[in-house]
Motif scaffolding. Structure first.
Motif, PDB file in Angstrom:
ATOM      1  N   ASP A  16       0.813  -1.218   0.000  1.00 36.47           N
ATOM      2  CA  ASP A  16       0.000   0.000   0.000  1.00 36.47           C
ATOM      3  C   ASP A  16       0.846   1.268   0.000  1.00 36.47           C
ATOM      4  O   ASP A  16       0.299   2.368   0.018  1.00 36.47           O
ATOM      5  CB  ASP A  16      -0.914   0.010   1.240  1.00 36.47           C
ATOM      6  CG  ASP A  16      -1.755  -1.254   1.330  1.00 36.47           C
ATOM      7  OD1 ASP A  16      -2.157  -1.757   0.273  1.00 36.47           O
ATOM      8  OD2 ASP A  16      -1.996  -1.723   2.458  1.00 36.47           O
ATOM      9  N   ASP A  17       2.159   1.121  -0.001  1.00 32.56           N
ATOM     10  CA  ASP A  17       3.055   2.267   0.095  1.00 32.56           C
ATOM     11  C   ASP A  17       3.951   2.308  -1.133  1.00 32.56           C
ATOM     12  O   ASP A  17       4.880   1.491  -1.260  1.00 32.56           O
ATOM     13  CB  ASP A  17       3.889   2.162   1.377  1.00 32.56           C
ATOM     14  CG  ASP A  17       4.656   3.439   1.695  1.00 32.56           C
ATOM     15  OD1 ASP A  17       4.937   4.208   0.762  1.00 32.56           O
ATOM     16  OD2 ASP A  17       4.963   3.655   2.877  1.00 32.56           O
ATOM     17  N   ASP A  18       3.711   3.244  -2.053  1.00 35.97           N
ATOM     18  CA  ASP A  18       4.508   3.337  -3.277  1.00 35.97           C
ATOM     19  C   ASP A  18       5.957   3.695  -2.990  1.00 35.97           C
ATOM     20  O   ASP A  18       6.873   3.246  -3.702  1.00 35.97           O
ATOM     21  CB  ASP A  18       3.899   4.381  -4.215  1.00 35.97           C
ATOM     22  CG  ASP A  18       2.578   3.916  -4.817  1.00 35.97           C
ATOM     23  OD1 ASP A  18       2.271   2.710  -4.693  1.00 35.97           O
ATOM     24  OD2 ASP A  18       1.863   4.746  -5.417  1.00 35.97           O
ATOM     25  N   ALA A  19       6.204   4.497  -1.964  1.00 42.16           N
ATOM     26  CA  ALA A  19       7.573   4.886  -1.638  1.00 42.16           C
ATOM     27  C   ALA A  19       8.390   3.676  -1.183  1.00 42.16           C
ATOM     28  O   ALA A  19       9.531   3.478  -1.627  1.00 42.16           O
ATOM     29  CB  ALA A  19       7.563   5.964  -0.549  1.00 42.16           C
ATOM     30  N   GLN A  20       7.804   2.873  -0.323  1.00 43.66           N
ATOM     31  CA  GLN A  20       8.493   1.655   0.112  1.00 43.66           C
ATOM     32  C   GLN A  20       8.679   0.688  -1.050  1.00 43.66           C
ATOM     33  O   GLN A  20       9.711   0.032  -1.167  1.00 43.66           O
ATOM     34  CB  GLN A  20       7.707   0.987   1.245  1.00 43.66           C
ATOM     35  CG  GLN A  20       7.720   1.757   2.556  1.00 43.66           C
ATOM     36  CD  GLN A  20       9.108   1.830   3.169  1.00 43.66           C
ATOM     37  OE1 GLN A  20       9.925   0.936   3.011  1.00 43.66           O
ATOM     38  NE2 GLN A  20       9.371   2.929   3.863  1.00 43.66           N
ATOM     39  N   ASP A  21       7.681   0.611  -1.926  1.00 40.85           N
ATOM     40  CA  ASP A  21       7.792  -0.256  -3.102  1.00 40.85           C
ATOM     41  C   ASP A  21       8.936   0.198  -4.000  1.00 40.85           C
ATOM     42  O   ASP A  21       9.677  -0.625  -4.558  1.00 40.85           O
ATOM     43  CB  ASP A  21       6.484  -0.258  -3.887  1.00 40.85           C
ATOM     44  CG  ASP A  21       5.386  -1.017  -3.154  1.00 40.85           C
ATOM     45  OD1 ASP A  21       5.683  -1.634  -2.112  1.00 40.85           O
ATOM     46  OD2 ASP A  21       4.235  -0.984  -3.625  1.00 40.85           O
ATOM     47  N   ALA A  22       9.086   1.519  -4.160  1.00 41.80           N
ATOM     48  CA  ALA A  22      10.157   2.046  -5.003  1.00 41.80           C
ATOM     49  C   ALA A  22      11.528   1.680  -4.448  1.00 41.80           C
ATOM     50  O   ALA A  22      12.438   1.312  -5.198  1.00 41.80           O
ATOM     51  CB  ALA A  22      10.019   3.563  -5.134  1.00 41.80           C
ATOM     52  N   MET A  23      11.692   1.742  -3.133  1.00 36.32           N
ATOM     53  CA  MET A  23      12.957   1.372  -2.509  1.00 36.32           C
ATOM     54  C   MET A  23      13.238  -0.117  -2.696  1.00 36.32           C
ATOM     55  O   MET A  23      14.376  -0.514  -2.975  1.00 36.32           O
ATOM     56  CB  MET A  23      12.924   1.722  -1.022  1.00 36.32           C
ATOM     57  CG  MET A  23      12.903   3.215  -0.730  1.00 36.32           C
ATOM     58  SD  MET A  23      14.400   4.038  -1.327  1.00 36.32           S
ATOM     59  CE  MET A  23      15.647   3.210  -0.352  1.00 36.32           C
ATOM     60  N   ALA A  24      12.203  -0.946  -2.558  1.00 37.30           N
ATOM     61  CA  ALA A  24      12.384  -2.389  -2.746  1.00 37.30           C
ATOM     62  C   ALA A  24      12.745  -2.699  -4.198  1.00 37.30           C
ATOM     63  O   ALA A  24      13.620  -3.534  -4.464  1.00 37.30           O
ATOM     64  CB  ALA A  24      11.117  -3.130  -2.337  1.00 37.30           C
ATOM     65  N   VAL A  25      12.084  -2.015  -5.147  1.00 34.67           N
ATOM     66  CA  VAL A  25      12.382  -2.219  -6.564  1.00 34.67           C
ATOM     67  C   VAL A  25      13.810  -1.803  -6.866  1.00 34.67           C
ATOM     68  O   VAL A  25      14.544  -2.499  -7.592  1.00 34.67           O
ATOM     69  CB  VAL A  25      11.385  -1.440  -7.438  1.00 34.67           C
ATOM     70  CG1 VAL A  25      11.838  -1.427  -8.895  1.00 34.67           C
ATOM     71  CG2 VAL A  25       9.996  -2.040  -7.330  1.00 34.67           C
ATOM     72  N   LEU A  26      14.229  -0.659  -6.341  1.00 29.12           N
ATOM     73  CA  LEU A  26      15.580  -0.154  -6.588  1.00 29.12           C
ATOM     74  C   LEU A  26      16.637  -1.125  -6.062  1.00 29.12           C
ATOM     75  O   LEU A  26      17.625  -1.420  -6.747  1.00 29.12           O
ATOM     76  CB  LEU A  26      15.738   1.214  -5.921  1.00 29.12           C
ATOM     77  CG  LEU A  26      17.082   1.930  -6.114  1.00 29.12           C
ATOM     78  CD1 LEU A  26      17.320   2.213  -7.590  1.00 29.12           C
ATOM     79  CD2 LEU A  26      17.121   3.216  -5.304  1.00 29.12           C
ATOM     80  N   THR A  27      16.425  -1.646  -4.863  1.00 25.01           N
ATOM     81  CA  THR A  27      17.381  -2.595  -4.283  1.00 25.01           C
ATOM     82  C   THR A  27      17.435  -3.892  -5.085  1.00 25.01           C
ATOM     83  O   THR A  27      18.515  -4.427  -5.366  1.00 25.01           O
ATOM     84  CB  THR A  27      17.010  -2.904  -2.827  1.00 25.01           C
ATOM     85  OG1 THR A  27      16.918  -1.691  -2.088  1.00 25.01           O
ATOM     86  CG2 THR A  27      18.043  -3.813  -2.183  1.00 25.01           C
ATOM     87  N   ALA A  28      16.267  -4.397  -5.464  1.00 23.33           N
ATOM     88  CA  ALA A  28      16.217  -5.643  -6.238  1.00 23.33           C
ATOM     89  C   ALA A  28      16.891  -5.467  -7.589  1.00 23.33           C
ATOM     90  O   ALA A  28      17.601  -6.364  -8.058  1.00 23.33           O
ATOM     91  CB  ALA A  28      14.767  -6.082  -6.423  1.00 23.33           C
ATOM     92  N   ARG A  29      16.697  -4.326  -8.226  1.00 19.62           N
ATOM     93  CA  ARG A  29      17.304  -4.089  -9.535  1.00 19.62           C
ATOM     94  C   ARG A  29      18.820  -3.991  -9.440  1.00 19.62           C
ATOM     95  O   ARG A  29      19.547  -4.471 -10.319  1.00 19.62           O
ATOM     96  CB  ARG A  29      16.728  -2.813 -10.142  1.00 19.62           C
ATOM     97  CG  ARG A  29      17.297  -2.460 -11.515  1.00 19.62           C
ATOM     98  CD  ARG A  29      17.091  -3.594 -12.500  1.00 19.62           C
ATOM     99  NE  ARG A  29      15.687  -3.769 -12.832  1.00 19.62           N
ATOM    100  CZ  ARG A  29      15.168  -4.884 -13.334  1.00 19.62           C
ATOM    101  NH1 ARG A  29      15.949  -5.946 -13.521  1.00 19.62           N
ATOM    102  NH2 ARG A  29      13.893  -4.974 -13.617  1.00 19.62           N
ATOM    103  N   GLU A  30      19.325  -3.377  -8.377  1.00 19.87           N
ATOM    104  CA  GLU A  30      20.775  -3.283  -8.212  1.00 19.87           C
ATOM    105  C   GLU A  30      21.402  -4.650  -7.977  1.00 19.87           C
ATOM    106  O   GLU A  30      22.491  -4.941  -8.482  1.00 19.87           O
ATOM    107  CB  GLU A  30      21.093  -2.354  -7.040  1.00 19.87           C
ATOM    108  CG  GLU A  30      20.812  -0.883  -7.321  1.00 19.87           C
ATOM    109  CD  GLU A  30      21.142   0.002  -6.133  1.00 19.87           C
ATOM    110  OE1 GLU A  30      21.425  -0.559  -5.056  1.00 19.87           O
ATOM    111  OE2 GLU A  30      21.126   1.239  -6.285  1.00 19.87           O
ATOM    112  N   LEU A  31      20.722  -5.489  -7.213  1.00 21.80           N
ATOM    113  CA  LEU A  31      21.271  -6.817  -6.917  1.00 21.80           C
ATOM    114  C   LEU A  31      21.120  -7.784  -8.083  1.00 21.80           C
ATOM    115  O   LEU A  31      21.933  -8.694  -8.253  1.00 21.80           O
ATOM    116  CB  LEU A  31      20.580  -7.404  -5.677  1.00 21.80           C
ATOM    117  CG  LEU A  31      20.845  -6.691  -4.349  1.00 21.80           C
ATOM    118  CD1 LEU A  31      20.025  -7.328  -3.246  1.00 21.80           C
ATOM    119  CD2 LEU A  31      22.324  -6.741  -3.998  1.00 21.80           C
ATOM    120  N   ARG A  32      20.088  -7.613  -8.887  1.00 27.29           N
ATOM    121  CA  ARG A  32      19.813  -8.542  -9.987  1.00 27.29           C
ATOM    122  C   ARG A  32      19.318  -7.759 -11.207  1.00 27.29           C
ATOM    123  O   ARG A  32      18.115  -7.580 -11.403  1.00 27.29           O
ATOM    124  CB  ARG A  32      18.768  -9.559  -9.534  1.00 27.29           C
ATOM    125  CG  ARG A  32      18.409 -10.583 -10.588  1.00 27.29           C
ATOM    126  CD  ARG A  32      19.442 -11.678 -10.734  1.00 27.29           C
ATOM    127  NE  ARG A  32      19.063 -12.542 -11.826  1.00 27.29           N
ATOM    128  CZ  ARG A  32      18.167 -13.526 -11.735  1.00 27.29           C
ATOM    129  NH1 ARG A  32      17.570 -13.764 -10.577  1.00 27.29           N
ATOM    130  NH2 ARG A  32      17.868 -14.250 -12.782  1.00 27.29           N
TER     131      ARG A  32
END
Length: 393
Positions: A320-336
């Motif tokens: 429900d939180d786009d800001a938290q989702d953006a941080m999770a997406v950014l971290t996942a993209r950097e790792l993979r």
């Protein structure tokens, strides 16, 4: 490389044959059959098996019955190592499978034929899935010390007793010395071999003291992690050994009202997935439903590495939180960088921001809901509307 190409060409519903789970299950079955047939063969006579035993000497049959049971126990240990995706376990199982097949043949029993067949069938599966067992064996200092102490005490007792065999009643060979050391250090003490001099008595006492200490340390080093794993499972926490089994799974980062339908859909489809959430209450509820969950911040690198993002087939982010989702997406993209990431935006204005963070597809829930309501009222096919909307994104 050839094995991987063969696996890739298999139909989707047959690929499970060369997966980690299949290799572990087959190895466990071979281990159990090897123990069962070995124990059964020890207590039987060669004549009971008719033509099966006519070409194998009785001494060989009796020997392979005993060694077959031992090999089975070794196979059990290697199967548990396979479960943790250890490379050492793969090598051990690869070497033991031909041995169990040969022992099954030499047992000259119709009851050992399933062991032979299963060993032969399990070997190609293990060879084709060899790249999945890529974890190195990591032993702690305590475990290394425990193993060294146990081996050292047994060597001390064996060679010492053999060197002083004249002072013992019943020690003539090196095997007798090892037998005496093992039963003495384990405090079994059958009494069939005993010291006959003061020096031998003092030596036996030292074997008892050192043996009890080494066995205690070894048991503590082995049982301790197992107890910890059991407690972690009770508390709903995944252990590293369980995380090591993840392969081609779907990572669900975060948990909320929007995530619940995703989890239900994946669970109903019997897909392998893992939820990463820092909500302890939600994690406990998911664990009670036998859903894999890792209690951690989904936007931190360390939890995603523990969740085996390098082996993940896709990443879903929908809270429900786009800001938290953006941080999770950014971290996942950097790792993979090469993994497919799909997320949802509760606010349409955040769609482009989530794409810039690294998401491959971003679904605007408000826009999608509005289109579906209008098209449904007009009697149009909702699935066609969803397809068009996704293509426009």
């Amino acid at each position: 490389m050839v094995g991987e190409r063969i696996v890739a060409r298999l139909p989707e519903n047959w690929r499970w044959i060369v997966t980690t789970r299949a290799a572990v299950v087959l190895s466990l079955l071979v281990a159990l059959l090897s123990v069962a047939t070995g124990i059964y063969r020890i207590d039987q006579q060669a004549a009971d098996f008719g033509p099966f035993a006519s070409h194998v000497p009785i001494a060989v049959q009796n020997a392979v019955g005993f060694t077959g049971a031992l090999t089975g126990f070794l196979m059990l240990a290697s199967a548990f190592a396979l479960r943790r995706r250890l490379r050492a376990g793969w090598w051990a199982t690869t070497l033991l499978l031909p041995l169990t097949a040969v022992q099954g043949l030499l047992q000259a029993s119709p009851y050992s034929l399933p062991l032979v067949v299963l060993s032969v069938c399990a070997l190609p599966t293990l060879l084709l899935s060899r790249r999945r067992f890529d974890q190195s064996l990591s032993l702690t200092t305590t475990q290394l010390a425990a193993g060294g102490a146990l081996v050292g005490v047994q060597a001390y007792g064996t060679f010492g007793a053999y060197a002083m065999r004249e002072d013992f009643d019943g020690i003539e060979h090196l095997l007798d010395a090892f037998y005496f050391t093992l039963i003495t250090s384990s405090t079994v003490g059958y009494g069939d071999i005993g010291p006959e001099s003061e020096v031998a008595i003092l030596f036996t006492m030292s074997v008892v003291v050192l043996g009890v200490a080494s066995f205690g340390i070894a048991i503590g080093a082995l049982v301790g992690p197992a107890i910890q794993a059991r407690i972690s499972k009770t508390l709903g926490i995944m252990t590293d050994s369980e995380l090591d089994l993840l392969d081609d799974h779907i990572l669900v980062l975060g948990y909320g009202d929007l995530t619940e339908p995703i989890v239900n859909e994946l669970d109903d489809a019997n897909r392998q997935f893992l939820v990463v959430t820092r909500d302890q209450e939600a994690a406990n509820e998911l664990s009670d439903r036998d859903i894999r969950v890792l209690t951690a911040n989904p936007s931190d690198e360390e939890p995603l590495q523990r969740a085996k993002i390098e082996h993940a087939g896709a990443v879903l982010v929908a809270t429900d939180d786009d800001a938290q989702d953006a941080m999770a997406v950014l971290t996942a993209r950097e790792l993979r960088p090469d993994v497919r990431i799909v997320t949802a935006a509760t606010d349409r204005e955040n769609t482009r921001k989530l794409k810039r963070a690294g998401a491959d597809d971003v679904i605007s829930l408000s826009e999608l809901g509005g289109h579906l309501l209008v098209r449904s009222a007009l009697g149009e096919d909702e699935s066609h509307v969803v397809t068009q909307l996704l293509e426009s994104e």
